[in-house]
Design a protein around this motif. Structure first.
Motif, PDB file in Angstrom:
ATOM      1  N   LYS A 134      -9.552  -5.745   4.924  1.00  0.00           N
ATOM      2  CA  LYS A 134      -8.250  -5.362   4.392  1.00  0.00           C
ATOM      3  C   LYS A 134      -8.323  -5.445   2.877  1.00  0.00           C
ATOM      4  N   VAL A 136      -6.309  -4.623  -0.663  1.00  0.00           N
ATOM      5  CA  VAL A 136      -5.013  -4.324  -1.267  1.00  0.00           C
ATOM      6  C   VAL A 136      -5.226  -4.041  -2.749  1.00  0.00           C
ATOM      7  N   ASN A 138      -3.129  -2.862  -6.259  1.00  0.00           N
ATOM      8  CA  ASN A 138      -1.770  -2.766  -6.794  1.00  0.00           C
ATOM      9  C   ASN A 138      -1.828  -2.556  -8.296  1.00  0.00           C
ATOM     10  N   ILE A 185      -4.810   4.305   4.625  1.00  0.00           N
ATOM     11  CA  ILE A 185      -4.120   3.809   3.431  1.00  0.00           C
ATOM     12  C   ILE A 185      -2.625   3.803   3.730  1.00  0.00           C
ATOM     13  N   ASN A 186      -2.031   2.635   3.670  1.00  0.00           N
ATOM     14  CA  ASN A 186      -0.597   2.490   3.951  1.00  0.00           C
ATOM     15  C   ASN A 186      -0.204   3.169   5.267  1.00  0.00           C
ATOM     16  N   GLY A 187      -1.064   3.012   6.268  1.00  0.00           N
ATOM     17  CA  GLY A 187      -0.764   3.567   7.579  1.00  0.00           C
ATOM     18  C   GLY A 187      -1.144   5.024   7.758  1.00  0.00           C
ATOM     19  N   GLN A 188      -1.722   5.667   6.747  1.00  0.00           N
ATOM     20  CA  GLN A 188      -2.140   7.063   6.851  1.00  0.00           C
ATOM     21  C   GLN A 188      -3.629   7.119   7.151  1.00  0.00           C
ATOM     22  N   LEU A 210       2.629   7.905  -1.380  1.00  0.00           N
ATOM     23  CA  LEU A 210       2.446   6.489  -1.099  1.00  0.00           C
ATOM     24  C   LEU A 210       3.086   5.665  -2.205  1.00  0.00           C
ATOM     25  N   TYR A 214      -1.154  -0.488  -2.446  1.00  0.00           N
ATOM     26  CA  TYR A 214      -1.877   0.358  -1.523  1.00  0.00           C
ATOM     27  C   TYR A 214      -2.761  -0.530  -0.634  1.00  0.00           C
ATOM     28  N   THR A 215      -2.426  -0.563   0.650  1.00  0.00           N
ATOM     29  CA  THR A 215      -3.165  -1.384   1.610  1.00  0.00           C
ATOM     30  C   THR A 215      -4.166  -0.503   2.350  1.00  0.00           C
TER      31      THR A 215
END
Length: 279
Positions: A134, A136, A138, A185-188, A210, A214-215
């Motif tokens: 994971k 992240v 920012n 990325i962010n669920g995409q 987004l 950004y995860t």
């Protein structure tokens, strides 16, 4: 001393003193009119002003219901159009889900179960979960708080602490090169046809904007994936952004990372060529 004494004794200019004395001799200025004609003129002016105010108030009272009705009609029209747009958006989502389901069904018919699963994972048609990392990313604190001006006002805002689209491109490519099997990325979900680009100030993944932070989730051998990425050129690039521009990053290994399926997968088929190649 005589000059100072003269200034103190004659603090008021002689011209002002003469003008004040002349007004006093002619009578108090600014008083009410003395003659009948002046009084009638004043009364006429007051009546005219009152008439204008009265007529304006009457017109405003008459027009108020009309304005209120037009405003309500406009509000009702906006509500109707908004409801219609919401319904159309719901229909689009249903059709998109139906298309995605049919595409996944077509992929499942491409061969045996093992091959179909592999095709689904590689194409992004099926959701994936397993060990992974994971990451992240920012913007810098100065960029998010707006200190020192608006960092969006410059076209090249790399030195303002904002994450750019090409930064995320390098992050994703570095994860792929380090052995990631699926990335989002962010669920995409990202596929071989995904695009990461900028539109104005926003970062888009497959045309969807987004919002930082950004995860990034990547499925793969967690420890190897994390180590390889951090030691790669793209990992060192991300570290340089953190050191030089204050961009905030964190990476951790996870025992179970869940990456969703891509919302829309374009199905393409290929067949072997029947022509023999020449040596």
């Amino acid at each position: 001393m005589s000059l100072i004494t003269n200034v103190m004794d004659h603090s008021l200019d002689d011209g002002y003193a003469e003008a004040a004395a002349r007004r006093k001799a002619q009578g108090e200025a600014g008083g009410l009119p003395k003659t009948l004609r002046a009084k009638l003129g004043l009364a006429s002016g007051l009546v005219l002003a009152a008439l204008v105010v009265t007529v304006g108030a009457a017109q405003a009272r008459v027009a108020a219901p009309v304005v209120a009705k037009e405003r309500q009609e406009l509000i009702d029209r906006i509500d109707r159009e908004t409801s219609a747009a919401d319904k159309l958006e719901g229909d689009v989502d249903k059709l998109r889900d139906d298309v995605s389901e049919r595409q996944r069904a077509a992929l499942s018919k491409s061969g045996g179960s093992g091959q179909a699963d592999l095709v689904g994972v590689l194409s992004g048609a099926t959701a994936v979960h397993g060990p992974g990392v994971k990451l992240v990313v920012n913007d810098a604190k100065e960029a998010t708080t707006g200190g020192g001006g608006n960092p969006r006002e410059t076209a090249d805002f790399s030195d303002t602490g904002r994450v750019r689209d090409r930064d995320m491109q390098r992050v994703v490519n570095g994860l792929w090169a380090s052995g990631a099997e699926a990335v989002s990325i962010n669920g995409q979900r990202l596929t071989a046809l995904s695009a990461i680009r900028a539109a104005g100030d926003a970062i888009l993944v497959d045309n969807k904007p987004l919002v930082p932070p950004y995860t990034v989730l990547a499925v793969g051998d967690a420890k190897k994936l994390s180590t390889r990425f951090q030691n790669s050129a793209d990992g060192l690039y991300l570290h340089a952004l953190e050191e030089n521009y204050g961009i905030r990053t964190s990476i951790s290994t996870e025992s179970d990372v869940r990456v969703p399926a891509a919302p829309s997968v374009i199905v393409r088929t290929a067949q072997p060529s029947t022509e023999k190649g020449t040596s």
